[in-house]
Enzyme design. Structure first.
Site, short mmCIF file in Angstrom:
data_model
loop_
_atom_site.label_atom_id
_atom_site.label_comp_id
_atom_site.label_asym_id
_atom_site.label_seq_id
_atom_site.Cartn_x
_atom_site.Cartn_y
_atom_site.Cartn_z
N ASP A 122 0.87 -1.18 0.00
CA ASP A 122 0.00 0.00 0.00
C ASP A 122 0.90 1.22 0.00
O ASP A 122 2.09 1.13 0.34
CB ASP A 122 -0.91 0.00 1.24
CG ASP A 122 -1.84 1.21 1.29
OD1 ASP A 122 -2.52 1.48 0.28
OD2 ASP A 122 -1.89 1.90 2.32
N CYS A 139 -4.53 -1.47 -1.59
CA CYS A 139 -4.54 -0.04 -1.92
C CYS A 139 -5.45 0.16 -3.11
O CYS A 139 -5.24 -0.46 -4.16
CB CYS A 139 -3.12 0.43 -2.25
SG CYS A 139 -2.99 2.15 -2.78
N ASN A 140 -6.47 0.99 -2.97
CA ASN A 140 -7.39 1.21 -4.08
C ASN A 140 -6.72 1.90 -5.26
O ASN A 140 -6.92 1.53 -6.42
CB ASN A 140 -8.59 2.03 -3.60
CG ASN A 140 -9.47 1.26 -2.62
OD1 ASN A 140 -9.21 1.28 -1.43
ND2 ASN A 140 -10.46 0.56 -3.13
N THR A 141 -5.87 2.90 -4.98
CA THR A 141 -5.20 3.62 -6.06
C THR A 141 -4.32 2.69 -6.88
O THR A 141 -4.35 2.68 -8.11
CB THR A 141 -4.36 4.79 -5.50
OG1 THR A 141 -5.23 5.70 -4.85
CG2 THR A 141 -3.61 5.50 -6.61
N CYS A 164 -11.44 3.63 0.11
CA CYS A 164 -10.00 3.78 0.32
C CYS A 164 -9.65 2.95 1.54
O CYS A 164 -10.34 3.04 2.57
CB CYS A 164 -9.63 5.25 0.53
SG CYS A 164 -7.90 5.52 1.03
N GLY A 207 -2.04 9.95 -4.56
CA GLY A 207 -3.17 10.46 -5.33
C GLY A 207 -2.82 11.46 -6.42
O GLY A 207 -3.27 11.33 -7.56
#
Length: 261
Positions: A7, A70-72, A177, A40
């Site tokens: 992450d 980690c979504n990103t 998130c 981000g």
């Protein structure tokens, strides 16, 4: 058995704690990138390279599976990670839990970073999984950073600002998130209406932890009965859990049952 998680920061703690609860004997490798925070605003190319770098650091410990907690990174770098490591190392991405949230039938809110909110990726998930549920996308500027550094005042401000954008009648909230899962109860308290049924929060930690174990060829359970270890890597350097991690129950669980090394 070794399970690695990556992450940008301490957003990997909920999934790591979920793995620990499911398989206390698993060795955990936590690899994050505090030197590169926040991710981000970075370009897609930069996020991909940073994801590959921290994944390489984790893969050097020869895990049986790697969870992209980690979504990103999951949105931007998952194809590159799979191309680099699979099939030798299974890669498990994180997807917002829109489908189970919408299954309840009531209005749904998705709390996510400003970069994710309104993105083609998130809109595609809504179209695919929300069914007939009414979905409100709620941007949460500053919340992930506030959680990362355990800035209590900043967390309160960011949660209050996002709560003000969330419809009062929402019955389920998707935490889009992984950092947000660390302050889930604070989010619930800010949104719960006294005259409405309990609000349901939907994170991803439990699902990705279970999938990570399945892809590793293991199942939830007591395992060998031995206590698993914990390896922490910060921007490629062997380290210990960041001080901020101990602010959260998930970080304390990992520190309490596993010697950091």
């Amino acid at each position: 058995m070794k399970i690695a998680l990556i992450d940008s920061g301490i957003g990997l703690l909920p999934a790591a704690a979920a793995v620990r609860r499911l398989r206390p004997d698993a060795d955990l490798i936590l690899s994050s990138d505090p030197d590169g925070l926040p991710w981000g605003p970075r370009s897609a190319e930069d996020v991909i390279q940073r994801s590959l770098d921290i994944a390489e650091a984790a893969a050097a410990h020869h895990p049986e599976a790697l969870i992209v907690a980690c979504n990103t990174s999951s949105v931007v770098a998952l194809p590159a990670l799979r191309a680099r490591f699979e099939p030798g190392l299974p890669i498990i991405g994180t997807v917002p839990a829109i489908k189970p949230a919408a299954a309840g039938g009531g209005p749904v809110a998705i709390w996510a970073t400003p970069a994710t909110t309104g993105s083609p990726y998130q809109r595609g998930l809504i179209e695919e999984f929300a069914g007939g549920a009414r979905v409100t996308e709620v941007p949460c500027p500053g919340l992930a950073d506030a959680v990362q550094y355990a800035d209590e005042a900043a967390i309160d401000r960011a949660v209050a600002a996002a709560a003000a954008l969330t419809p009062r009648d929402v019955r389920a909230v998707v935490l889009g998130c992984t950092h947000y899962e660390l302050v889930g109860e604070r989010i619930r308290a800010a949104l719960q209406q006294p005259d409405l049924p309990p609000l349901v929060l939907h994170g991803s930690a439990g699902a990705v932890a279970a999938q990570g174990l399945r892809r590793a060829g293991e199942l939830p359970g007591p395992g060998t009965g031995t206590e698993g270890g914990l390896t922490v890597i910060l921007s490629g350097r062997p380290s210990e859990l960041p001080v901020a991690a101990h602010t959260y129950a998930e970080g304390r669980l990992l520190a309490a049952v596993s010697p950091a090394r």
